[in-house]
Motif scaffolding. Structure first.
Motif, PDB file in Angstrom:
ATOM      1  N   VAL A  95       0.871  -1.166   0.000  1.00 28.98           N
ATOM      2  CA  VAL A  95       0.000   0.000   0.000  1.00 28.98           C
ATOM      3  C   VAL A  95       0.911   1.219   0.000  1.00 28.98           C
ATOM      4  O   VAL A  95       1.897   1.260   0.735  1.00 28.98           O
ATOM      5  CB  VAL A  95      -0.905   0.027   1.255  1.00 28.98           C
ATOM      6  N   HIS A  96       0.587   2.206  -0.825  1.00 32.16           N
ATOM      7  CA  HIS A  96       1.389   3.425  -0.853  1.00 32.16           C
ATOM      8  C   HIS A  96       0.486   4.609  -1.181  1.00 32.16           C
ATOM      9  O   HIS A  96      -0.501   4.478  -1.896  1.00 32.16           O
ATOM     10  CB  HIS A  96       2.515   3.321  -1.874  1.00 32.16           C
ATOM     11  N   GLY A  97       0.826   5.734  -0.596  1.00 32.64           N
ATOM     12  CA  GLY A  97       0.067   6.941  -0.867  1.00 32.64           C
ATOM     13  C   GLY A  97       0.251   7.950   0.242  1.00 32.64           C
ATOM     14  O   GLY A  97       1.116   7.801   1.106  1.00 32.64           O
ATOM     15  N   GLY A  98      -0.582   8.962   0.209  1.00 27.69           N
ATOM     16  CA  GLY A  98      -0.517  10.011   1.219  1.00 27.69           C
ATOM     17  C   GLY A  98      -0.833   9.461   2.602  1.00 27.69           C
ATOM     18  O   GLY A  98      -1.713   8.614   2.765  1.00 27.69           O
ATOM     19  N   ASP A  99      -0.105   9.946   3.578  1.00 22.13           N
ATOM     20  CA  ASP A  99      -0.284   9.473   4.956  1.00 22.13           C
ATOM     21  C   ASP A  99      -1.589   9.999   5.539  1.00 22.13           C
ATOM     22  O   ASP A  99      -1.991  11.133   5.276  1.00 22.13           O
ATOM     23  CB  ASP A  99       0.891   9.942   5.816  1.00 22.13           C
ATOM     24  N   ARG A 100      -2.242   9.137   6.316  1.00 22.93           N
ATOM     25  CA  ARG A 100      -3.439   9.513   7.066  1.00 22.93           C
ATOM     26  C   ARG A 100      -3.742   8.407   8.068  1.00 22.93           C
ATOM     27  O   ARG A 100      -3.355   7.262   7.869  1.00 22.93           O
ATOM     28  CB  ARG A 100      -4.621   9.758   6.146  1.00 22.93           C
ATOM     29  N   PRO A 101      -4.427   8.725   9.145  1.00 24.71           N
ATOM     30  CA  PRO A 101      -4.779   7.695  10.124  1.00 24.71           C
ATOM     31  C   PRO A 101      -5.726   6.656   9.524  1.00 24.71           C
ATOM     32  O   PRO A 101      -6.576   6.983   8.691  1.00 24.71           O
ATOM     33  CB  PRO A 101      -5.485   8.480  11.230  1.00 24.71           C
ATOM     34  N   GLY A 102      -5.571   5.415   9.950  1.00 26.88           N
ATOM     35  CA  GLY A 102      -6.514   4.358   9.594  1.00 26.88           C
ATOM     36  C   GLY A 102      -6.144   3.488   8.425  1.00 26.88           C
ATOM     37  O   GLY A 102      -6.886   2.556   8.106  1.00 26.88           O
ATOM     38  N   ILE A 103      -5.013   3.741   7.769  1.00 24.35           N
ATOM     39  CA  ILE A 103      -4.645   2.941   6.602  1.00 24.35           C
ATOM     40  C   ILE A 103      -4.450   1.475   6.984  1.00 24.35           C
ATOM     41  O   ILE A 103      -5.033   0.581   6.375  1.00 24.35           O
ATOM     42  CB  ILE A 103      -3.383   3.500   5.911  1.00 24.35           C
ATOM     43  N   VAL A 104      -3.637   1.228   8.001  1.00 21.80           N
ATOM     44  CA  VAL A 104      -3.332  -0.157   8.377  1.00 21.80           C
ATOM     45  C   VAL A 104      -4.600  -0.887   8.809  1.00 21.80           C
ATOM     46  O   VAL A 104      -4.881  -1.998   8.334  1.00 21.80           O
ATOM     47  CB  VAL A 104      -2.264  -0.209   9.494  1.00 21.80           C
ATOM     48  N   SER A 105      -5.388  -0.286   9.674  1.00 23.90           N
ATOM     49  CA  SER A 105      -6.573  -0.983  10.180  1.00 23.90           C
ATOM     50  C   SER A 105      -7.575  -1.282   9.073  1.00 23.90           C
ATOM     51  O   SER A 105      -8.158  -2.370   9.037  1.00 23.90           O
ATOM     52  CB  SER A 105      -7.231  -0.195  11.307  1.00 23.90           C
ATOM     53  N   ALA A 106      -7.763  -0.364   8.148  1.00 23.18           N
ATOM     54  CA  ALA A 106      -8.737  -0.589   7.079  1.00 23.18           C
ATOM     55  C   ALA A 106      -8.277  -1.679   6.114  1.00 23.18           C
ATOM     56  O   ALA A 106      -9.056  -2.580   5.764  1.00 23.18           O
ATOM     57  CB  ALA A 106      -8.987   0.716   6.328  1.00 23.18           C
ATOM     58  N   VAL A 107      -7.026  -1.603   5.695  1.00 23.31           N
ATOM     59  CA  VAL A 107      -6.526  -2.565   4.714  1.00 23.31           C
ATOM     60  C   VAL A 107      -6.373  -3.954   5.349  1.00 23.31           C
ATOM     61  O   VAL A 107      -6.829  -4.955   4.787  1.00 23.31           O
ATOM     62  CB  VAL A 107      -5.197  -2.071   4.104  1.00 23.31           C
ATOM     63  N   ILE A 108      -5.745  -4.019   6.500  1.00 23.85           N
ATOM     64  CA  ILE A 108      -5.532  -5.309   7.153  1.00 23.85           C
ATOM     65  C   ILE A 108      -6.863  -5.895   7.639  1.00 23.85           C
ATOM     66  O   ILE A 108      -7.023  -7.111   7.713  1.00 23.85           O
ATOM     67  CB  ILE A 108      -4.498  -5.192   8.290  1.00 23.85           C
ATOM     68  N   GLY A 109      -7.832  -5.040   7.907  1.00 23.12           N
ATOM     69  CA  GLY A 109      -9.169  -5.518   8.259  1.00 23.12           C
ATOM     70  C   GLY A 109      -9.778  -6.353   7.143  1.00 23.12           C
ATOM     71  O   GLY A 109     -10.462  -7.352   7.403  1.00 23.12           O
ATOM     72  N   GLU A 110      -9.530  -5.979   5.897  1.00 25.07           N
ATOM     73  CA  GLU A 110     -10.037  -6.763   4.759  1.00 25.07           C
ATOM     74  C   GLU A 110      -9.372  -8.138   4.713  1.00 25.07           C
ATOM     75  O   GLU A 110     -10.017  -9.133   4.394  1.00 25.07           O
ATOM     76  CB  GLU A 110      -9.794  -6.017   3.438  1.00 25.07           C
ATOM     77  N   VAL A 111      -8.100  -8.191   5.029  1.00 19.92           N
ATOM     78  CA  VAL A 111      -7.373  -9.468   5.062  1.00 19.92           C
ATOM     79  C   VAL A 111      -7.944 -10.354   6.169  1.00 19.92           C
ATOM     80  O   VAL A 111      -8.195 -11.551   5.974  1.00 19.92           O
ATOM     81  CB  VAL A 111      -5.863  -9.231   5.259  1.00 19.92           C
ATOM     82  N   ALA A 112      -8.183  -9.760   7.332  1.00 20.23           N
ATOM     83  CA  ALA A 112      -8.736 -10.519   8.462  1.00 20.23           C
ATOM     84  C   ALA A 112     -10.137 -11.043   8.149  1.00 20.23           C
ATOM     85  O   ALA A 112     -10.497 -12.151   8.566  1.00 20.23           O
ATOM     86  CB  ALA A 112      -8.768  -9.638   9.716  1.00 20.23           C
TER      87      ALA A 112
END
Length: 172
Positions: A95-112
């Motif tokens: 994942v790459h792009g502009g920084d903002r809160p919530g990137i990890v939780s949203a993306v990894i949430g889909e994996v989970a």
């Protein structure tokens, strides 16, 4: 045989790894698994060791490393269980792009959501650019095309790019 998890955290300086592993070897412990990284100038290392020394003995042996207050060392006994190997297929998520809160939780949430397990995760912030690289173990039953669509949808909402690809065996 005791299995121990050892963490060393604090301000980075030369010799932390050498000093830690020397003391561990001096106790007759075998270093079975480890990871180390620098996080914004701070040292972070986790070791899994096996041997006859107790957690208390290891804490006492490592205490000089933390004596000046620049490092924190913790030792805890782990249950004796065999490490779980991959149960499905290995993938790499970026994942790459502009920084903002919530990137990890949203993306990894889909994996989970599909029962995927993150086996390694690294993130970096370079100025305004945020980068996430994750190694995944996905169940063999996962529809990876559908997961990629779901990841792209979340990435679009976050304003970042995302890539999901099979891992090459030499990458892991």
């Amino acid at each position: 045989m005791t299995l121990l998890a050892i963490t060393v955290l604090g301000h980075d300086r030369p010799g932390i790894i050498a000093g830690t592993t020397d003391r561990i070897a001096g106790l007759g412990l075998n270093l079975e698994d480890s990871t180390m990284t620098l996080l914004r100038g701070h040292f972070a290392m986790t070791l899994v060791c096996a041997g006859g020394a107790s957690a208390t003995e290891v804490e006492e042996a490592l205490a000089p490393l933390a004596a000046d207050g620049s490092l924190t060392v913790t030792v805890r006994e782990l249950p004796d269980q065999q490490p779980q190997g991959p149960v499905g297929t290995q993938w790499v998520l970026t994942v790459h792009g502009g920084d903002r809160p919530g990137i990890v939780s949203a993306v990894i949430g889909e994996v989970a959501e599909v029962g995927g397990n993150v086996t390694d995760l690294t993130t970096r912030l370079a100025g305004e650019l945020y980068l996430l690289i994750a190694e995944l173990d996905l169940p063999a039953s996962v529809d990876t095309d559908a997961l990629a669509v779901a990841l792209r949808s979340v990435a679009d909402q976050l304003g970042v790019g995302v890539t999901l690809r099979p891992a090459e065996s030499d990458e892991l």
